[in-house]
Design a protein around this motif. Structure first.
Motif: not given
Length: 205
Positions: A68-69, A71-74, A77, A104-107, A196
């Protein structure tokens, strides 16, 4: 727009969301059919097993905090364009994991196409000359440029089958059982980690 981005655009335009893919497979099964050009009792049987398997995975797969961490850095899109079929055992183990990852990601966006209805795309992403699925084409959403591919299995699962085939000349029933046990034990972690990493590499292109 070059041929490849045009092909990707056409593929995405006729793709399923995960929810609609599941509904499509279920609707066919209700009529005693499977996805794909070939129909048989075996394929319908596999599709039925896979539906049960995917229902279980939808409830049990969890994305670890470290994934999750990452993915949060992407920043870009990305579209996960996945070639699948309802009868495919590997797809049943992997596509629900991809769906959890995307949630888990809006990207990230997940789009699913059927192999037998997308020959041109499939032929661009063969595995050792074979139409093996599931196959993920990682697409930069803004440009529709393919930034990599993955599949049909995580590395260790693929190696299990490669080793068995090298030893016996064919994939044995025992290896197929071992593969299902491998997926059960792995809980989707290898798939999440490898995809990932693919995403992280694509971010740097």
């Amino acid at each position: 727009m070059n041929v490849t981005t045009s092909l990707i655009e056409n593929s995405i335009n006729k793709s399923f969301t995960y929810e609609n893919y599941r509904k499509h497979v279920s609707a066919l099964l209700a009529d005693g059919l499977s996805t794909g050009n070939t129909q048989s009792e075996d394929l319908t049987h596999y599709s039925t097993l896979n539906e049960t398997r995917m229902n279980r995975l939808d409830k049990t797969i969890h994305v670890p905090d470290e994934i999750k961490e990452k993915l949060g850095k992407l920043k870009k899109q990305h579209t996960l364009l996945v070639i699948s079929e309802g009868w495919c055992g590997d797809a049943a183990q992997i596509v629900p994991v991809m769906n959890k990852l995307v949630a888990e990601s809006d990207k990230l966006d997940l789009k699913i196409v059927l192999r037998d209805e997308n020959d041109e795309l499939m032929n661009d992403y063969l595995t050792n000359g074979a139409r093996s699925i599931p196959k993920l084409v990682l697409v930069e959403s803004d440009t529709l440029v393919a930034r990599g591919s993955w599949g049909p299995r995580p590395h260790d699962a693929a190696q299990l089958i490669i080793d068995d085939k090298a030893k016996h000349g064919v994939v044995t029933p025992q290896a197929k059982e071992d593969l299902q046990r491998w997926y059960l034990h792995d809980k989707g972690i290898s798939t999440m980690e490898e995809i990932t990493l693919l995403l992280e590499n694509a971010e740097n292109m």
